[in-house]
Design a protein around this motif. Structure first.
Motif, short mmCIF file in Angstrom:
data_model
loop_
_atom_site.label_atom_id
_atom_site.label_comp_id
_atom_site.label_asym_id
_atom_site.label_seq_id
_atom_site.Cartn_x
_atom_site.Cartn_y
_atom_site.Cartn_z
N PHE A 93 16.77 9.63 6.59
CA PHE A 93 17.47 8.34 6.65
C PHE A 93 18.06 7.92 5.30
N LYS A 94 17.63 8.55 4.23
CA LYS A 94 18.17 8.29 2.88
C LYS A 94 18.16 6.79 2.51
N SER A 95 17.03 6.13 2.79
CA SER A 95 16.90 4.71 2.43
C SER A 95 16.72 4.59 0.92
N ALA A 96 17.14 3.43 0.36
CA ALA A 96 16.99 3.22 -1.08
C ALA A 96 15.52 3.14 -1.49
N ALA A 97 14.70 2.48 -0.66
CA ALA A 97 13.29 2.26 -1.03
C ALA A 97 12.38 3.24 -0.31
N PRO A 98 11.46 3.89 -1.05
CA PRO A 98 10.46 4.72 -0.37
C PRO A 98 9.55 3.86 0.51
N PHE A 125 0.83 -1.21 0.00
CA PHE A 125 0.00 0.00 0.00
C PHE A 125 0.87 1.26 0.00
N ASP A 126 0.21 2.39 -0.36
CA ASP A 126 0.99 3.63 -0.50
C ASP A 126 1.11 4.41 0.81
N GLY A 127 0.44 3.94 1.87
CA GLY A 127 0.61 4.59 3.17
C GLY A 127 -0.15 5.89 3.32
N LYS A 128 -1.15 6.08 2.45
CA LYS A 128 -1.98 7.29 2.60
C LYS A 128 -3.20 7.02 3.47
N GLY A 129 -3.57 5.73 3.62
CA GLY A 129 -4.84 5.44 4.28
C GLY A 129 -4.82 4.31 5.29
N GLY A 130 -3.64 3.97 5.82
CA GLY A 130 -3.58 2.86 6.77
C GLY A 130 -4.09 3.25 8.14
N PRO A 131 -4.31 2.29 9.04
CA PRO A 131 -4.18 0.85 8.83
C PRO A 131 -5.26 0.32 7.87
N TYR A 132 -4.86 -0.68 7.07
CA TYR A 132 -5.67 -1.17 5.95
C TYR A 132 -6.46 -2.42 6.30
N SER A 133 -7.64 -2.56 5.69
CA SER A 133 -8.38 -3.82 5.79
C SER A 133 -8.03 -4.70 4.58
N GLU A 134 -8.48 -5.94 4.61
CA GLU A 134 -8.09 -6.91 3.58
C GLU A 134 -8.53 -6.47 2.18
N ASP A 135 -9.62 -5.70 2.09
CA ASP A 135 -10.13 -5.36 0.75
C ASP A 135 -9.64 -4.00 0.23
N ALA A 136 -8.70 -3.39 0.92
CA ALA A 136 -8.15 -2.11 0.44
C ALA A 136 -7.40 -2.32 -0.88
N GLU A 137 -7.33 -1.26 -1.67
CA GLU A 137 -6.71 -1.35 -3.01
C GLU A 137 -5.20 -1.16 -2.90
N PRO A 138 -4.38 -2.15 -3.31
CA PRO A 138 -2.93 -1.99 -3.23
C PRO A 138 -2.40 -0.91 -4.18
N ASN A 139 -1.31 -0.29 -3.79
CA ASN A 139 -0.63 0.69 -4.64
C ASN A 139 0.81 0.81 -4.12
N PRO A 140 1.64 -0.21 -4.41
CA PRO A 140 2.97 -0.26 -3.79
C PRO A 140 3.89 0.86 -4.25
N LEU A 141 4.74 1.32 -3.32
CA LEU A 141 5.67 2.41 -3.62
C LEU A 141 7.06 1.90 -3.98
N ASN A 142 7.34 0.64 -3.70
CA ASN A 142 8.72 0.17 -3.90
C ASN A 142 8.75 -1.24 -4.51
N VAL A 143 9.96 -1.68 -4.86
CA VAL A 143 10.14 -2.98 -5.54
C VAL A 143 9.59 -4.12 -4.68
N TYR A 144 9.95 -4.11 -3.41
CA TYR A 144 9.50 -5.18 -2.50
C TYR A 144 7.97 -5.29 -2.50
N GLY A 145 7.29 -4.15 -2.40
CA GLY A 145 5.83 -4.16 -2.39
C GLY A 145 5.25 -4.67 -3.70
N ARG A 146 5.86 -4.24 -4.82
CA ARG A 146 5.35 -4.69 -6.14
C ARG A 146 5.55 -6.20 -6.30
N ILE A 147 6.69 -6.68 -5.82
CA ILE A 147 6.99 -8.11 -5.93
C ILE A 147 6.04 -8.94 -5.08
N LYS A 148 5.75 -8.46 -3.88
CA LYS A 148 4.81 -9.19 -3.01
C LYS A 148 3.41 -9.23 -3.62
#
Ligand SMILES: NC(=O)c1ccc[n+]([C@@H]2O[C@H](COP(=O)([O-])OP(=O)(O)OC[C@H]3O[C@@H](n4cnc5c(N)ncnc54)[C@H](OP(=O)(O)O)[C@@H]3O)[C@@H](O)[C@H]2O)c1
Length: 294
Positions: A249-254, A112-135
Motif C-alpha cells: 500500500f506504500k503508506s507514509a506511516a508504518p 504500540f509496535d504491533g508485535k504483541g497485541g491485543p494489548y492490555s492497559e499496562d503494556a509498554e508503548p513503543n510507537p512506530l510512527n509520528v501519530y503514535g509518538r504524539i499520542k
C-alpha cells in the motif's frame, strides 16, 4: 456544571452530540465543518481557547478534537504537533485557569509496535510512527496535568458519521457500487462501534472513574475480515474484497501489525462493547442517522 465537547463535527464527537443533545449545559464545537448550533473553535489557537473557556468555564471537557489522519501526521509532523500536542496544552492551560476539573481524551493502539497485541492497559508503548509518538506525548501531558483525566485508548472506529469518512463508507462507496476494494490482510485490530465508545465514556464519567481504559470491540480481526463482515451485514458482494499485504500500500506511516486492545478492565466495570455483527444490526436500525445526504 458545563460540559464542553471539542471536535463534535467528527466521528466520535458527533456521537457525543447525538447522545447528549438537548441536555442543559452541554456545548459542542466544530472547527471547519460547520454544524448549526455548534460553536466554532480552532483549539490550536491559545487565544481562541482562552476566550471560550473564560465564557463557558467548563467543568468537564471531552476532547475528540485531533489531527487523526495517520499518514498526514507522518508527512507534516509540525502540523500534527500543533493540532494534537499544542491543542491539548491549550486546553489544559485554559481548564486550570477557569476551574476545569476533568478531561476525556482519546488515544490509540498506534502507541504500540504491533508485535504483541491485543494489548492490555499496562503494556509498554513503543510507537512506530509520528501519530503514535504524539499520542504518547499527549498521554504523558495528561498524567502530569494535575487534572482528573480519562484516557480512552481505542482503534478502528466505525459507524454512521456526519463527514462519512470512516472505513465503513469506503465499503459503501466501493462494494455498494459494485466496485472492488483492496484492503490490507495483515493488520489486526479490534474494531470499535462509535456508539459503544461514547456510551462507555459516558458510563466511565458517570461512575467517576479516572485513568486509562482500553475501549474497543471484543473481536480481533484484520481489515479483510472486517470488510467481509460489513459486506455480509449490508448485503454486498464479498468477492469484491481483495486482500493485500500492507507493504503493497506504500503508506507514509508504518503501521503496527498485531495491534488492538484487551478490554478486561472495562468489562469488570460492567461496560459492554458490541461485536461488528451486533453493531451492524444496530446501525441498520438507525439508518436515518447517516448524515451524508443531509
Ligand atoms: N477514528 C478512529 O478509528 C480512531 C482510532 C484511535 C483513536 N482515535 C482518536 O479518537 C479521537 C476522535 O477521532 P475521530 O475519528 O472522531 O476524528 P475526526 O472524525 O477526524 O474528528 C476530529 C474532530 O476534531 C476537530 N478538529 C481538528 N482539529 C481541530 C482543531 N485544531 N481545533 C478544534 N477542533 C479540531 C475536527 O473539526 P472539523 O472537522 O470541523 O475541522 C473534528 O470535529 C481522536 O483523538 C483520534 O486520534 C480515533
Amino acid at each position: 456544571m458545563p460540559t464542553l465537547v471539542i471536535g463534535a463535527s467528527g466521528l466520535v464527537g458527533y456521537e457525543f452530540y447525538r447522545q447528549n443533545k438537548g441536555k442543559k449545559d452541554w456545548f459542542f464545537t466544530y472547527r471547519s465543518v460547520k454544524v448549526d448550533n455548534f460553536l466554532q473553535l480552532d483549539a490550536s489557537d491559545a487565544g481562541q481557547v482562552e476566550k471560550l473557556f473564560s465564557e463557558l468555564k467548563p467543568d468537564t471537557v471531552i476532547l475528540p478534537a485531533a489531527m487523526a489522519w495517520v499518514d498526514k501526521c507522518e508527512r507534516e509532523p509540525e502540523l500534527a504537533r500543533k493540532n494534537n500536542v499544542e491543542l491539548l496544552q491549550n486546553v489544559i492551560n485554559a481548564m486550570k485557569r477557569h476551574g476545569g476539573r476533568r478531561i476525556v481524551f482519546f488515544s490509540t493502539d498506534y502507541l504500540f509496535d504491533g508485535k504483541g497485541g491485543p494489548y492490555s492497559e499496562d503494556a509498554e508503548p513503543n510507537p512506530l510512527n509520528v501519530y503514535g509518538r504524539i499520542k504518547l506525548e499527549c498521554e504523558r501531558m495528561l498524567e502530569h496535568s494535575g487534572l482528573d483525566y480519562i484516557i480512552l485508548r481505542t482503534t478502528g472506529i466505525f459507524g454512521w458519521e456526519k463527514q462519512g469518512k470512516n472505513f465503513l463508507y469506503r465499503i459503501f462507496d466501493t462494494l455498494g457500487k459494485g466496485k472492488p476494494i483492496e484492503v490490507p490482510n495483515d493488520q489486526y485490530a479490534t474494531p470499535t462501534y462509535v456508539k459503544d465508545i461514547v456510551e462507555a465514556a459516558m458510563a466511565l464519567l458517570g461512575k467517576g472513574q479516572k485513568g486509562t481504559f482500553n475501549v474497543v470491540g471484543p473481536q480481533s480481526m484484520n481489515r479483510v475480515e472486517l470488510a467481509q463482515k460489513f459486506a455480509k451485514g449490508f448485503g454486498f458482494d464479498e468477492k469484491l474484497i481483495v486482500g493485500k499485504p500492507t507493504s503493497e500500500f506504500k503508506s507514509a506511516a508504518p503501521r503496527p501489525m498485531k495491534a488492538g486492545f484487551r478490554i478486561d478492565k472495562i468489562t469488570k466495570l460492567g461496560i459492554r462493547m458490541r461485536t461488528v455483527e451486533g453493531a451492524v444490526e444496530d446501525m441498520k436500525g438507525r439508518k436515518e442517522e447517516d448524515d451524508r445526504y443531509e
